[in-house]
Write an enzyme that holds these catalytic residues in place. Structure first.
Site, PDB file in Angstrom:
ATOM      1  N   GLY A  46       0.823  -1.194   0.000  1.00 44.22           N
ATOM      2  CA  GLY A  46       0.000   0.000   0.000  1.00 44.22           C
ATOM      3  C   GLY A  46       0.859   1.245   0.000  1.00 44.22           C
ATOM      4  CD  GLN A  51       3.451   5.872   2.560  1.00 49.74           C
ATOM      5  OE1 GLN A  51       2.459   5.329   2.095  1.00 49.74           O
ATOM      6  NE2 GLN A  51       4.462   5.188   3.064  1.00 49.74           N
ATOM      7  CB  CYS A  88       5.750   2.424   7.367  1.00 48.21           C
ATOM      8  SG  CYS A  88       5.261   3.905   6.478  1.00 48.21           S
ATOM      9  CG  LEU A  89       6.776   1.013   1.254  1.00 47.86           C
ATOM     10  CD1 LEU A  89       6.054   1.285  -0.052  1.00 47.86           C
ATOM     11  CD2 LEU A  89       7.911   0.027   1.039  1.00 47.86           C
ATOM     12  CG  HIS A 130      -0.013   1.406   7.380  1.00 43.24           C
ATOM     13  ND1 HIS A 130       0.980   0.947   8.219  1.00 43.24           N
ATOM     14  CD2 HIS A 130       0.597   2.287   6.541  1.00 43.24           C
ATOM     15  CE1 HIS A 130       2.129   1.538   7.903  1.00 43.24           C
ATOM     16  NE2 HIS A 130       1.924   2.350   6.879  1.00 43.24           N
ATOM     17  CD  GLU A 131      -0.972   2.611   2.828  1.00 39.95           C
ATOM     18  OE1 GLU A 131      -0.518   3.771   2.780  1.00 39.95           O
ATOM     19  OE2 GLU A 131      -0.254   1.625   3.047  1.00 39.95           O
ATOM     20  CG  HIS A 134       0.650   6.883   5.557  1.00 41.95           C
ATOM     21  ND1 HIS A 134       1.798   7.414   6.107  1.00 41.95           N
ATOM     22  CD2 HIS A 134       0.931   5.580   5.322  1.00 41.95           C
ATOM     23  CE1 HIS A 134       2.726   6.461   6.197  1.00 41.95           C
ATOM     24  NE2 HIS A 134       2.225   5.341   5.735  1.00 41.95           N
TER      25      HIS A 134
HETATM   26 ZN    ZN Z   1       3.151   3.534   5.718  1.00 39.05          ZN
END
Ligand code: ZN
Length: 165
Positions: A46, A51, A88-89, A130-131, A134
């Site tokens: 995701g 991000q 998380c990226l 999670h997204e 963000h």
């Molecule tokens: Zn993340």
């Protein structure tokens, strides 16, 4: 399509509340496509627009069942509890255990601007929560009960399910 740079923790945009999308323009559709490509290249499940440096309410996901694009996603119902590990990226090198709802129902708009409702459990439910966090400037490390460094060997193990979002 093009790969975008993924911002990492410390960048102020990751802490801002993203703005609702009023009109799905060509530019936003290109952004969604580029986000999908960026997510795939990073082996993520995701990615949220903040991000990649764009403060709008747009998320892309792919938990192995094909790509999902949602504009203005909103959790309209949830049930149960589930604690599992996530990453998380934007926070490379660490994982953490986070309690999430076990099931969520999310409403938003699809790429054509039509109303969309997604229900999910397991990884899909976790990735959606999670997204959407963000989009409100919330990172998983804010909620994690324990944070662990990702072992180098684990990072190199490509057989594992990618959970970074
Ligand atoms: Zn993340």
């Amino acid at each position: 399509m093009a790969q975008l740079e993924i911002l990492t923790e410390g960048h102020p945009l990751l802490r801002q509340k993203a703005l609702p999308v009023k009109k799905i323009t060509k530019r936003l559709l290109k952004l969604a496509g580029d986000m999908e490509e960026t997510m795939r290249a990073a082996s993520g499940v995701g990615l949220a627009a903040p991000q990649v440096g764009v403060g709008v309410r747009l998320i892309v996901l792919d938990v192995g069942e094909g790509p999902i694009v949602v504009f203005n996603p909103e959790i309209i119902d949830r049930d149960g509890q589930d604690v599992d590990v996530e990453g998380c990226l934007s926070i490379p090198g660490v994982n953490g255990y986070v309690e999430r709802s076990a099931w969520v129902k999310v409403a938003g708009l699809d790429a054509k601007g039509k109303p969309l409702v997604i229900e999910g459990t397991d990884l899909l439910a976790r990735a959606l929560q999670h997204e959407i966090d963000h989009l409100d400037g919330v990172l998983f490390t804010d909620k994690a009960t324990s944070i662990v460094a990702v072992e180098e060997e684990e990072k190199a193990d490509e057989s594992g399910v990618p959970r970074h979002t």
